[in-house]
Design a protein around this motif. Structure first.
Motif, PDB file in Angstrom:
ATOM      1  N   ASP A  33       0.839  -1.197   0.000  1.00 26.07           N
ATOM      2  CA  ASP A  33       0.000   0.000   0.000  1.00 26.07           C
ATOM      3  C   ASP A  33       0.877   1.251   0.000  1.00 26.07           C
ATOM      4  O   ASP A  33       1.873   1.329   0.731  1.00 26.07           O
ATOM      5  N   PHE A  75       3.888  -1.606   3.857  1.00 28.26           N
ATOM      6  CA  PHE A  75       3.172  -0.344   3.999  1.00 28.26           C
ATOM      7  C   PHE A  75       4.170   0.783   3.721  1.00 28.26           C
ATOM      8  O   PHE A  75       5.072   1.032   4.522  1.00 28.26           O
ATOM      9  N   TYR A 113      -2.413   2.481   8.481  1.00 29.61           N
ATOM     10  CA  TYR A 113      -2.906   1.122   8.295  1.00 29.61           C
ATOM     11  C   TYR A 113      -3.141   0.422   9.627  1.00 29.61           C
ATOM     12  O   TYR A 113      -2.453   0.673  10.600  1.00 29.61           O
TER      13      TYR A 113
END
Length: 325
Positions: free
Chosen positions: A272, A296, A301
């Motif tokens: 992400d 990430f 998150y």
């Protein structure tokens, strides 16, 4: 009297709103493009259904065993009515169906290099290579429905094997991302069925308030599922596997991903990015990915009750610009 009229109008408005949300059905075996899209007369292709899909509608896929769908779902390429609302999201319900990025390429799609070797450019972002510059992930070529073995160099090719060429990113030539296969003497891709990856991402959402559920996407050159700059997205009971990039990648989206699995991808199960991303993962399994499990890069998150296991690289990586809990 006026109050009654107002209530009546509100009831009528609610009724019209409810009626405006449609159920659209697709069956890639029994459907027909001349169908109405109803459950009794489904469309044959997802593309046809997307032409009529409106905000708040539900798209239903009919799962047919051993007959995966060979299409992509990309909100960039479809009508502007895709996005739903917080009260009534647009829904894609796979009902257990599979969408594959594998394609059959006959001889006309290959360049004859001589000596039984054929080549073609492969859609690929070039990330999934090892440090020596050759492919070492899951099988991406199938001869007569059987997975083929990869070679480290073109010179090492033997019958029914393949080699994926990669140049240095700063020195891309006509060979960059060229896929080479070798067939038995005298045979061509018209004699032997050759299947390999033929699409980039399989499902991409850049509209808000969309729910995707009960769907498996496999064999993309990039991601099985991806998002860009949207909010109110829900992914429930999905699987992203055997992709040359990620199982799912959120790009600045606000999403909830739950009860899902991301496995056997060449880069990572989850990657992400973007500062404004905000994603929550609930009850997910991330396993058997090549570079790593979860990455990430930016954004915020959360992971709750998730299993990250058997990934060859790091299990979870959190960039200093990302916030994870």
């Amino acid at each position: 009297m006026k109050r009654w009229s107002i209530i009546t109008c509100l009831l009528c408005a609610c009724s019209l709103y409810s009626a405006s949300a449609a159920d659209i059905y697709v069956d890639n075996v029994k459907g027909a493009e001349s169908g109405s899209g109803s459950q009794a007369a489904p469309f044959k292709t997802i593309a046809k259904a997307l032409e009529v899909l409106n905000s708040g509608d539900t798209l239903h896929l009919t799962p047919n065993e051993d007959v995966p769908y060979e299409e992509v779902i990309d909100t960039h390429a479809t009508n502007a009515k895709w996005g739903g609302t917080a009260e009534k999201p647009t829904v894609i319900d796979g009902h257990g169906a599979t969408i594959t990025g594998l394609r059959h390429f006959p001889a006309a799609d290959w360049k004859d290099e001589g000596d039984g070797v054929f080549s073609r450019r492969l859609l690929n972002n070039a990330w999934p290579m090892d440090q020596q510059g050759y492919w070492n992930g899951h099988p991406i070529v199938f001869f007569d429905d059987r997975p083929a073995e990869f070679c480290k160099t073109r010179e090492a090719l033997t019958d029914r094997t393949y080699f994926l060429h990669k140049d240095h990113p700063d020195k891309r030539t006509e060979l960059h991302n060229t896929l080479y296969i070798k067939l038995p003497a005298g045979k061509t891709p018209d004699d032997i069925k050759v299947v390999t990856i033929g699409v980039r991402s399989i499902l991409h959402i850049n509209r808000s308030y969309v729910t995707v559920k009960n769907l498996t996407n496999i064999y993309a050159a990039d991601d099985a599922f991806s998002t860009t700059k949207s909010k109110g997205l829900v992914f429930d009971k999905i699987r992203g596997a055997y992709c040359m990039d990620q199982g799912i990648s959120n790009h600045g989206a606000e999403s909830v991903v739950k009860n899902s699995r991301f496995d056997h991808n060449t880069v990572s199960g989850i990657v992400d990015v973007y500062q404004d991303g905000k994603v929550k993962y609930l009850n997910c399994v991330v396993e058997n990915n090549l570079r790593g499990g979860v990455e990430f890069m930016h954004g915020e998150y959360e992971m709750e009750n998730c299993t990250i296991r058997n990934n060859q690289g790091t299990g979870i990586t959190v960039n200093k610009e990302a916030r994870a809990s």
